[in-house]
Enzyme design. Structure first.
Site, PDB file in Angstrom:
ATOM      1  N   GLN A 191       0.840  -1.197   0.000  1.00  0.00           N
ATOM      2  CA  GLN A 191       0.000   0.000   0.000  1.00  0.00           C
ATOM      3  C   GLN A 191       0.877   1.251   0.000  1.00  0.00           C
ATOM      4  O   GLN A 191       0.396   2.352  -0.219  1.00  0.00           O
ATOM      5  CB  GLN A 191      -0.887   0.035   1.254  1.00  0.00           C
ATOM      6  CG  GLN A 191      -1.954  -1.041   1.298  1.00  0.00           C
ATOM      7  CD  GLN A 191      -2.689  -1.084   2.637  1.00  0.00           C
ATOM      8  OE1 GLN A 191      -2.689  -2.102   3.305  1.00  0.00           O
ATOM      9  NE2 GLN A 191      -3.314   0.006   3.049  1.00  0.00           N
ATOM     10  N   PHE A 222      -5.962  -4.124   3.468  1.00  0.00           N
ATOM     11  CA  PHE A 222      -6.680  -3.896   4.734  1.00  0.00           C
ATOM     12  C   PHE A 222      -5.793  -3.277   5.812  1.00  0.00           C
ATOM     13  O   PHE A 222      -6.074  -3.424   6.998  1.00  0.00           O
ATOM     14  CB  PHE A 222      -7.329  -5.191   5.241  1.00  0.00           C
ATOM     15  CG  PHE A 222      -8.215  -5.845   4.217  1.00  0.00           C
ATOM     16  CD1 PHE A 222      -9.391  -5.236   3.812  1.00  0.00           C
ATOM     17  CD2 PHE A 222      -7.854  -7.049   3.627  1.00  0.00           C
ATOM     18  CE1 PHE A 222     -10.195  -5.812   2.844  1.00  0.00           C
ATOM     19  CE2 PHE A 222      -8.657  -7.639   2.650  1.00  0.00           C
ATOM     20  CZ  PHE A 222      -9.833  -7.017   2.265  1.00  0.00           C
ATOM     21  N   GLU A 226       0.321  -1.664   4.631  1.00  0.00           N
ATOM     22  CA  GLU A 226       0.678  -0.240   4.700  1.00  0.00           C
ATOM     23  C   GLU A 226       2.161  -0.134   5.063  1.00  0.00           C
ATOM     24  O   GLU A 226       2.900   0.626   4.485  1.00  0.00           O
ATOM     25  CB  GLU A 226      -0.181   0.494   5.739  1.00  0.00           C
ATOM     26  CG  GLU A 226       0.176   1.973   5.821  1.00  0.00           C
ATOM     27  CD  GLU A 226      -0.723   2.805   6.720  1.00  0.00           C
ATOM     28  OE1 GLU A 226      -1.863   2.388   6.998  1.00  0.00           O
ATOM     29  OE2 GLU A 226      -0.284   3.880   7.151  1.00  0.00           O
ATOM     30  N   ARG A 304      -5.060   7.381  16.981  1.00  0.00           N
ATOM     31  CA  ARG A 304      -6.428   7.309  16.460  1.00  0.00           C
ATOM     32  C   ARG A 304      -7.376   6.668  17.474  1.00  0.00           C
ATOM     33  O   ARG A 304      -8.566   6.971  17.500  1.00  0.00           O
ATOM     34  CB  ARG A 304      -6.479   6.595  15.104  1.00  0.00           C
ATOM     35  CG  ARG A 304      -7.702   6.966  14.310  1.00  0.00           C
ATOM     36  CD  ARG A 304      -7.733   6.325  12.931  1.00  0.00           C
ATOM     37  NE  ARG A 304      -7.269   7.177  11.854  1.00  0.00           N
ATOM     38  CZ  ARG A 304      -7.990   8.149  11.278  1.00  0.00           C
ATOM     39  NH1 ARG A 304      -9.215   8.395  11.680  1.00  0.00           N
ATOM     40  NH2 ARG A 304      -7.487   8.851  10.284  1.00  0.00           N
ATOM     41  N   ARG A 336      -7.816  -1.728   8.923  1.00  0.00           N
ATOM     42  CA  ARG A 336      -9.084  -1.014   8.681  1.00  0.00           C
ATOM     43  C   ARG A 336      -9.687  -0.407   9.958  1.00  0.00           C
ATOM     44  O   ARG A 336     -10.242  -1.129  10.792  1.00  0.00           O
ATOM     45  CB  ARG A 336     -10.059  -1.997   8.046  1.00  0.00           C
ATOM     46  CG  ARG A 336     -11.086  -1.348   7.134  1.00  0.00           C
ATOM     47  CD  ARG A 336     -11.853  -2.421   6.410  1.00  0.00           C
ATOM     48  NE  ARG A 336     -12.641  -1.872   5.321  1.00  0.00           N
ATOM     49  CZ  ARG A 336     -13.221  -2.600   4.369  1.00  0.00           C
ATOM     50  NH1 ARG A 336     -13.077  -3.914   4.388  1.00  0.00           N
ATOM     51  NH2 ARG A 336     -13.913  -2.045   3.414  1.00  0.00           N
ATOM     52  N   ALA A 503      -5.914   5.321   5.489  1.00  0.00           N
ATOM     53  CA  ALA A 503      -6.724   6.326   6.165  1.00  0.00           C
ATOM     54  C   ALA A 503      -8.008   6.650   5.383  1.00  0.00           C
ATOM     55  O   ALA A 503      -8.589   7.726   5.563  1.00  0.00           O
ATOM     56  CB  ALA A 503      -5.897   7.600   6.417  1.00  0.00           C
ATOM     57  N   GLU A 704     -12.861   2.645   5.484  1.00  0.00           N
ATOM     58  CA  GLU A 704     -12.796   2.081   6.832  1.00  0.00           C
ATOM     59  C   GLU A 704     -14.084   2.182   7.663  1.00  0.00           C
ATOM     60  O   GLU A 704     -14.397   1.249   8.410  1.00  0.00           O
ATOM     61  CB  GLU A 704     -11.658   2.751   7.616  1.00  0.00           C
ATOM     62  CG  GLU A 704     -10.279   2.449   7.082  1.00  0.00           C
ATOM     63  CD  GLU A 704      -9.251   3.410   7.655  1.00  0.00           C
ATOM     64  OE1 GLU A 704      -9.240   4.591   7.264  1.00  0.00           O
ATOM     65  OE2 GLU A 704      -8.469   2.980   8.521  1.00  0.00           O
TER      66      GLU A 704
HETATM   67  N1  MTE Z   1     -11.373  -2.873   0.318  1.00  0.00           N
HETATM   68  C1  MTE Z   1     -10.831  -3.944  -0.302  1.00  0.00           C
HETATM   69  N2  MTE Z   1     -11.583  -4.631  -1.194  1.00  0.00           N
HETATM   70  N3  MTE Z   1      -9.555  -4.352  -0.031  1.00  0.00           N
HETATM   71  C2  MTE Z   1      -8.771  -3.688   0.886  1.00  0.00           C
HETATM   72  O1  MTE Z   1      -7.614  -4.074   1.107  1.00  0.00           O
HETATM   73  N4  MTE Z   1      -8.627  -1.830   2.493  1.00  0.00           N
HETATM   74  C3  MTE Z   1      -9.384  -0.937   3.372  1.00  0.00           C
HETATM   75  C4  MTE Z   1     -10.444  -0.176   2.592  1.00  0.00           C
HETATM   76  N5  MTE Z   1     -11.215  -1.084   1.779  1.00  0.00           N
HETATM   77  C5  MTE Z   1      -9.333  -2.552   1.551  1.00  0.00           C
HETATM   78  C6  MTE Z   1     -10.650  -2.165   1.205  1.00  0.00           C
HETATM   79  C7  MTE Z   1      -8.555   0.027   4.077  1.00  0.00           C
HETATM   80  S1  MTE Z   1      -7.772  -0.443   5.495  1.00  0.00           S
HETATM   81  C8  MTE Z   1      -8.428   1.322   3.647  1.00  0.00           C
HETATM   82  S2  MTE Z   1      -7.520   2.461   4.527  1.00  0.00           S
HETATM   83  C9  MTE Z   1      -9.058   1.786   2.404  1.00  0.00           C
HETATM   84  O2  MTE Z   1      -9.778   0.763   1.748  1.00  0.00           O
HETATM   85  C10 MTE Z   1      -7.977   2.337   1.484  1.00  0.00           C
HETATM   86  O3  MTE Z   1      -8.447   2.751   0.260  1.00  0.00           O
HETATM   87  P1  MTE Z   1      -9.109   4.192   0.024  1.00  0.00           P
HETATM   88  O4  MTE Z   1      -8.275   5.192   0.742  1.00  0.00           O
HETATM   89  O5  MTE Z   1      -9.058   4.345  -1.433  1.00  0.00           O
HETATM   90  O6  MTE Z   1     -10.491   4.121   0.581  1.00  0.00           O
HETATM   91  N1  HPA Z   2      -4.688   6.216   9.156  1.00  0.00           N
HETATM   92  C1  HPA Z   2      -4.179   5.208   8.447  1.00  0.00           C
HETATM   93  N2  HPA Z   2      -2.921   5.041   8.207  1.00  0.00           N
HETATM   94  C2  HPA Z   2      -2.077   5.909   8.733  1.00  0.00           C
HETATM   95  C3  HPA Z   2      -2.518   6.991   9.492  1.00  0.00           C
HETATM   96  C4  HPA Z   2      -3.901   7.151   9.722  1.00  0.00           C
HETATM   97  O1  HPA Z   2      -4.387   8.083  10.374  1.00  0.00           O
HETATM   98  N3  HPA Z   2      -1.440   7.662   9.883  1.00  0.00           N
HETATM   99  C5  HPA Z   2      -0.379   7.014   9.380  1.00  0.00           C
HETATM  100  N4  HPA Z   2      -0.752   5.960   8.678  1.00  0.00           N
HETATM  101 MO1  MOS Z   3      -6.150   1.392   6.145  1.00  0.00          MO
HETATM  102  S1  MOS Z   3      -5.890   0.543   8.028  1.00  0.00           S
HETATM  103  O1  MOS Z   3      -5.715   2.978   6.751  1.00  0.00           O
HETATM  104  O2  MOS Z   3      -4.746   0.799   5.388  1.00  0.00           O
END
Ligand code: MTE
Ligand code: HPA
Ligand code: MOS
Length: 750
Positions: A191, A222, A226, A304, A336, A503, A704
């Site tokens: 990520q 998920f 990261e 958080r 997440r 995030a 999330e």
């Molecule tokens: N959805 C799917 N299908 N797969 C994933 O790995 N990760 C989640 C969420 N939804 C995830 C998911 C997490 S932890 C985050 S932070 C966000 O997607 C990240 O993507 P976005 O910032 O584009 O929403």
């Molecule tokens: N959310 C998710 N990932 C992160 C954050 C946060 O606030 N800060 C650093 N990594």
């Molecule tokens: Mo989502 S836990 O911020 O990768």
């Protein structure tokens, strides 16, 4: 717009890391570790393994050309343990060979001798010994000491919450190969491509410009990728550099489960004070975070937890403290919700315990304390555009909470073996990286001479649909068909210095940067069109550029060619940084979030009081999407997040033995929700709101927040158990596995 990956996913044509065609001469690598969670290394004997035919090399800490260091926030994590081992599964070295099979064989021949040291897996025990990752943090508002005297009820308790396995379908992996002049190309399932690039540079003692990290997509992240995708990419890069060969790593599921960190378990103490009218006047909470053996992202996750310790409630007097405790477990990491769900679980537990002792329903307390405009969170942000009450009211109106309660009561009065329970679960989640510095992104757009367009951003596609949203943004601004636009992989040479896609801010940050790039290009194209049509208002739609008076028209393709002939730049790189947000850690006050996401869910469950098993009858949600830019993608995020949250609260149980060895290390011992355990009915309603300017196209972040609806699963089951066994004192100890439910159904008061 349909998800741009849908067709290829279904056909099996999408490329994941392990699908990359292999270059001839590719080697495989496999880390090895000792059978201990805490020990002092005496000797690592690799002789027999090294002599095995097909083994190219075995690398240890001493073979690392740069720093033996992969810590992101704090430099406290070696790539390879050199003297001490701090968790079961911590890599000590790397085996490289011509096949994965031969590396596994060699792994069995390595002998590691060590002196055992005491193993600590409990965060409270670690805190007592002052084994901390960072000093504790404290968020405060009002005057808690005075507030207790205004309370008619004061209730105390403890809440425990276990971790969660990410269980991305694609396990961790990377593929690195040498380029000319000592540079490296690294394909990674991460990520955070920049974190991978930076860490490889540190470990290999190279400048960042020598490392190209490329990410096509992830088979799920998920949060588990990261920070923790980095280690494997560094290993592949190290071997590729040392041997000047392509090197690949792809973890087996059991290695992945054993060696990677998970969602943080927390243990927390709470005290909550209410008036007769059920207003929460005071809330005190102490969180003990089980960080594992090194920092990883724990300090940010801890933060958080504090930000979300009061969930969707306004409480005038709060004192929330959080300790990040160092234990002999794999470093726990982002998942997440990023610590938010743990903070919310405790306040919900406090409300339930208060309700039980006062003799009211938890939802009476929840409803009486929802945040409103002008209320201030303990961290100083004053609430604007609150949708907590709105979503609760709409949920009540649409799904008739009183009827549900009545139905449950009638059912429970007339049934002995089966009992029903319900819970209402409001959520409120702040959008932005809590670290203000991370909230910026870049986008690069090229329009080619033939009118086709290619887009690069720092966003990583992991199934959440961010690429579909990005494509939508470009096609809408240019008024062209989706076939004309292609999303490129996330690559550190095209987009530098990215924040991880995390995030829930991936679409907002990268989408806004893309908007800027596309609009800049569009303005240039308007000038070209004006030089043809005169100064008239111009619109872009259906692959045509027209004047609003319909007198002039030119196709997109023709206009692009014209612009090129007139020597107009058809490329743009743009940058976006979230305005408004700021945070002062010395005061623990500020305005850290661009906006908040709200929603309310009602969960209903039926418990089999003979077996302790349960089935969720329904989950009914009113969610605040703002103005959803893609309802299919967004509804998918709600369903996936909800089920992942329910799994965490119910059946997913991580277990380490007393020696710190993971025993829930395969899918036979770690149960995740399947099609039979998802709720029989999931209804998602969109709350009608305008949506904030800081959300991409006013479409709020959705990744999330929905996971936290799953918290209600715990309390719904508890309600059913209480109706079968009303006098028992029940702990708050998630997950509520069928075993624990069965014990509670027949628990007798001491
Ligand atoms: N959805 C799917 N299908 N797969 C994933 O790995 N990760 C989640 C969420 N939804 C995830 C998911 C997490 S932890 C985050 S932070 C966000 O997607 C990240 O993507 P976005 O910032 O584009 O929403
Ligand atoms: N959310 C998710 N990932 C992160 C954050 C946060 O606030 N800060 C650093 N990594
Ligand atoms: Mo989502 S836990 O911020 O990768």
């Amino acid at each position: 717009m349909i998800n741009i990956d849908a067709l290829n996913h279904v056909k099996g044509k999408s490329i994941y890391l392990d699908d990359i065609p292999e270059i001839s001469g590719t080697l495989y690598c496999l880390p090895f570790y000792a059978e201990t969670a805490h020990g002092r290394i005496k000797d690592v004997n690799i002789q027999a393994a090294k002599q095995l035919s097909g083994i190219s090399a075995i690398f240890l800490a001493e073979d690392i050309p740069g720093a033996n260091q992969i810590g992101g926030i704090i430099p406290d994590e070696p790539l390879f343990a050199a003297n001490e081992i701090h968790y079961w599964g911590q890599p000590i070295g790397l085996i490289v060979g011509v096949s994965e099979h031969i590396c596994r064989k060699a792994r069995k021949l390595i002998r590691i001798s060590f002196d055992e040291l005491p193993v600590i897996t409990c965060p409270r025990e670690a805190q007592k010994l002052n084994h901390l990752i960072v000093p504790p943090r404290k968020f405060k508002i009002g005057q808690i000491d005075k507030a207790w005297s205004e309370c008619d009820y004061i209730i105390e308790g403890t809440a425990d919450i276990n971790g969660q396995e990410h269980l991305y379908i694609e396990t961790q992996g990377a593929y690195a190969w040498p380029k000319e002049g000592g540079s490296l190309y690294v394909a990674s399932s991460t990520q955070g491509p920049t974190a991978v690039q930076r860490t490889i540079a540190t470990v290999l003692n190279l400048p960042m410009h020598k490392i190209e990290v490329n990410v096509v997509r992830l088979g799920g992240g998920f949060g588990g990728k990261e920070d923790q995708a980095t280690m494997w990419a560094v290993m592949a890069a190290l071997a590729a550099q040392k041997l000047n060969k392509p090197v690949k790593i792809s973890l087996h599921r059991m290695d992945d489960m054993c060696m990677t960190g998970k969602r943080h378990p927390y243990s927390s103490d709470f005290r909550i004070g209410l008036t007769k009218s059920l207003k929460i006047m005071a809330y005190e909470v102490i969180h003990y975070q089980n960080a594992g053996a090194s920092a990883d992202l724990s300090p940010a996750i801890l933060e958080r937890t504090l930000f979300h310790s009061t969930n969707a409630y306004y409480i005038p007097n709060v004192e929330a403290t959080a300790w990040s405790c160092k234990t002999n477990l794999p470093p726990n990491t982002a998942f997440r919700g990023f610590g938010g769900p743990q903070g919310k679980f405790v306040i919900e537990a406090a409300i339930v315990k208060a309700a039980e002792s006062i003799g009211v329903n938890p939802d009476d307390i929840q409803k009486a304390n929802l945040v409103d405009n002008g209320d201030e969170f303990p961290y100083g942000q004053v609430i604007e555009n609150a949708e907590a009450k709105h979503s609760w009211e709409e949920c009540d109106l649409a799904f008739k909470l009183d009827e549900i309660k009545h139905k449950v009561e009638i059912f429970n009065d007339s049934n002995i073996r089966y009992k029903k329970g319900y819970a209402v679960q409001p959520i409120c989640f702040g959008i932005s990286f809590t670290n203000t510095m991370m909230n910026h992104a870049r986008a690069l757009v090229h329009i080619y001479q033939d009118g086709s367009v290619v887009i690069s951003t720092g966003a990583v596609e992991m199934g959440q649909g961010v690429n579909t949203k990005l494509l939508q943004i470009a096609t809408e601004i240019f008024g062209i068909s989706p076939e004309k636009v292609r999303l490129e992989s996330t690559n550190t040479l095209r987009i530098a210095n990215t924040s991880p896609t995390a995030a829930s801010a991936g679409a907002d940050l990268n989408g806004k940067a893309l908007e800027i790039a596309c609009n800049t290009l569009k303005n240039r194209l308007i000038q070209v069109a004006e030089s043809n049509f005169g100064n008239k208002e111009i619109i872009f739609c259906h692959d045509q550029i027209k004047t609003t008076d319909n007198k002039n028209q030119i196709s997109w393709t023709a206009l692009i060619l014209l612009a090129f002939q007139q020597r107009v730049s058809l490329s743009e790189h743009a940058h976006y940084a979230t305005p408004v947000i700021h945070y002062d850690k010395t005061k623990e006050k500020g305005h850290p979030f661009a906006y908040h996401v709200y929603g309310t869910a009602i969960l209903e469950v039926t418990v089999d009081c003979l077996k302790g098993t349960y089935q969720f009858d329904s989950v009914k949600i009113v969610h605040d999407f703002g103005n959803s830019m893609n309802t299919d993608v967004d509804n998918g995020q709600i369903e996936g997040g909800l089920v992942q949250g329910i799994g965490w609260m119910t059946m997913e149980e991580i277990l380490y033995n007393e020696k710190g060895k993971l025993i829930s290390n395969a899918l036979s011992t770690y149960k995740v929700p399947d099609i039979y355990s998802v709720p029989k009915e999931i209804i998602i309603r969109h709350l009608e709101t305008i949506g904030p300017e800081l959300a991409i196209k006013k479409s709020k972040a959705v990744g999330e927040p929905p996971l936290m609806y799953g918290l209600g699963a715990y309390f719904a089951i508890r309600k059913a158990v209480k109706s079968f066994n009303p006098l028992a004192h029940l702990a708050f100890d998630a997950p509520y596995t069928p075993e624990k439910v069965l014990m509670d159904l027949y628990r007798r008061n001491k």
